[in-house]
Design an enzyme around this catalytic site. Structure first.
Site, short mmCIF file in Angstrom:
data_model
loop_
_atom_site.label_atom_id
_atom_site.label_comp_id
_atom_site.label_asym_id
_atom_site.label_seq_id
_atom_site.Cartn_x
_atom_site.Cartn_y
_atom_site.Cartn_z
NE ARG A 18 5.23 -3.42 -4.42
CZ ARG A 18 4.11 -3.57 -4.04
NH1 ARG A 18 3.60 -3.40 -2.90
NH2 ARG A 18 3.12 -3.94 -5.21
CG ASN A 43 -5.09 1.91 -7.35
OD1 ASN A 43 -4.57 1.94 -6.41
ND2 ASN A 43 -6.29 0.85 -7.30
CD GLN A 62 -3.16 -6.76 -3.47
OE1 GLN A 62 -3.71 -7.64 -4.18
NE2 GLN A 62 -1.82 -6.40 -3.65
N GLY A 92 0.82 -1.12 0.00
CA GLY A 92 0.05 -0.06 -0.15
C GLY A 92 0.98 1.30 -0.02
CB ALA A 93 0.81 4.14 -2.29
CG ASP A 104 0.23 2.06 -5.77
OD1 ASP A 104 -0.89 1.48 -5.94
OD2 ASP A 104 0.91 1.66 -4.89
O1 MRU Z 1 0.35 -3.90 -4.58
P1 MRU Z 1 -0.09 -3.21 -3.49
O2 MRU Z 1 -0.75 -4.09 -2.47
O3 MRU Z 1 0.94 -2.42 -2.81
O4 MRU Z 1 -1.17 -2.40 -4.25
C1 MRU Z 1 -1.83 -1.34 -3.46
C2 MRU Z 1 -2.63 -0.58 -4.43
O5 MRU Z 1 -3.10 -0.66 -5.46
C3 MRU Z 1 -3.48 0.53 -3.40
O6 MRU Z 1 -4.65 0.90 -3.98
C4 MRU Z 1 -2.53 1.86 -3.24
O7 MRU Z 1 -1.29 1.48 -2.97
C5 MRU Z 1 -3.08 2.86 -2.36
S1 MRU Z 1 -3.18 2.19 -0.68
C6 MRU Z 1 -3.91 3.70 0.10
#
Ligand code: MRU
Length: 328
Positions: free
Chosen positions: A85, A243, A192, A47-48, A233
């Site tokens: 990442r 995203n 997720q 999550g970003a 993201d």
């Molecule tokens: O691969 P992830 O689980 O890190 O991807 C997360 C997302 O795509 C979320 O929608 C994004 O990071 C926003 S979290 C507030």
């Protein structure tokens, strides 16, 4: 909704291990920059916004690891973390803040620089909890009593310091006694939605059901969804938004059926140096995330696994930040 996603005490970061949820609630202990890198790259934390917070705390650890050449060690550490990442811009934003704090304090010595980086990381975490709450408040004009909404991936308390971004809207709606229902996309391949969003919505007492990603457009076409809410993201200068993979397809379904498609994100997810979605780096993850599921062996020889996609700004009804509502 504060799920203690990350804590820091005396040189030790502790994070809730998101690879194990919902079946086990375990924590990963991070004692070095390399540990922080591994936690982010392996998706123990994801999550970003949360990636940024953990990276900022992680940057401080190189200053405990060596007393010699500590200035070089710090920059080596931030360079390593920056590679953990590629898509979430919050990672670079938080590391830049850590570097600035370091640069201001380094003439006073290693210990002072260490304290300054930790203080900055604490500030990023504190601010994130407050601004997520504000995002939740700013989302309220899009959420009505009796509404049925759909979300993708996990943009919740698990992805931030508290509340989340897209899910913050649901938590604040509940506080305001709005009765809402949420469809949760399972979010293949990492799941997720199934593993994280359903778990935290249960804790937040928000009625919800998990659906296969492939069911979303059908539900939208049947009038079962009043709006779709996702996180982001990275948002390019023109509003194109990266995203989780599958977000773009949802935006197309919303457009086809005339329902709002809302992106919720902190201001730090905006990358003004990136003119449009074409320039956003898209992470590609291992094919085994697709070919191996449910504990079964390898079920196909080759797979292609882009982890994010880009939704063009024209498909986005509004981008909601802590500062207010942006429209295309
Ligand atoms: O691969 P992830 O689980 O890190 O991807 C997360 C997302 O795509 C979320 O929608 C994004 O990071 C926003 S979290 C507030």
């Amino acid at each position: 909704m504060d799920l203690k996603t990350v804590t820091f005490e005396e040189g030790v970061i502790s994070v809730l291990d998101q690879r194990k949820l919902p079946l086990e609630e375990k924590r990963v202990i991070i004692r070095s920059v390399r540990d922080a890198y591994d936690a982010i790259a392996s998706m123990a934390v994801r999550g970003a916004p949360l990636i940024g917070i953990v990276a900022a705390f992680g940057a401080s650890l190189s200053l405990c690891e060596t007393r010699e050449e500590w200035e070089n060690a710090f920059y080596e550490g931030t360079r390593l973390l920056a590679r953990s990442r590629p898509t979430a811009i919050n990672l670079h934003w938080a590391l830049k803040r850590a570097e600035k704090a370091f640069e201001k304090a380094r003439s006073s010595g290693r210990e002072a620089a260490y304290r300054a980086v930790i203080e900055e990381a604490e500030a990023i975490r504190r601010e994130d909890a407050l601004l997520c709450r504000k995002i939740g408040e700013n989302l309220q004009p899009f959420i009505r009593d009796g509404g049925r909404y759909l979300t993708h991936c996990n943009a919740g308390a698990l992805a931030t310091a508290a509340y989340g971004t897209a899910l913050a809207g649901f938590y604040v709606a509940r506080e305001e006694n709005k009765k809402i229902f949420v469809w949760v996309d399972e979010t293949r391949p990492w799941l997720q939605g199934l593993r994280l969003t359903a778990w935290e919505l249960t804790r937040g007492m928000i009625p919800h059901k998990v659906i296969a990603d492939s069911a979303a457009a059908f539900l939208i076409s049947r009038g079962e969804v009043d709006a779709v809410f996702t996180g982001a993201d990275r948002i390019a200068a023109n509003g194109d938004t990266a995203n989780k993979i599958g977000t773009y397809a949802l935006s197309l379904a919303c457009r086809a059926h005339g329902i709002p498609f809302i992106v919720a994100a902190p201001r730090s997810t905006l990358d003004p140096s990136c003119p449009g979605g074409e320039e956003i780096p898209i992470e590609e993850r291992g094919g085994e995330e697709i070919t191996r599921i449910a504990g079964m062996g390898e079920m196909a020889e080759e797979a292609y696994n882009p982890a994010f996609d880009v939704t063009p700004y024209a498909n986005i009804t509004a981008i909601v930040t802590e500062e207010g509502v942006w429209r295309p």
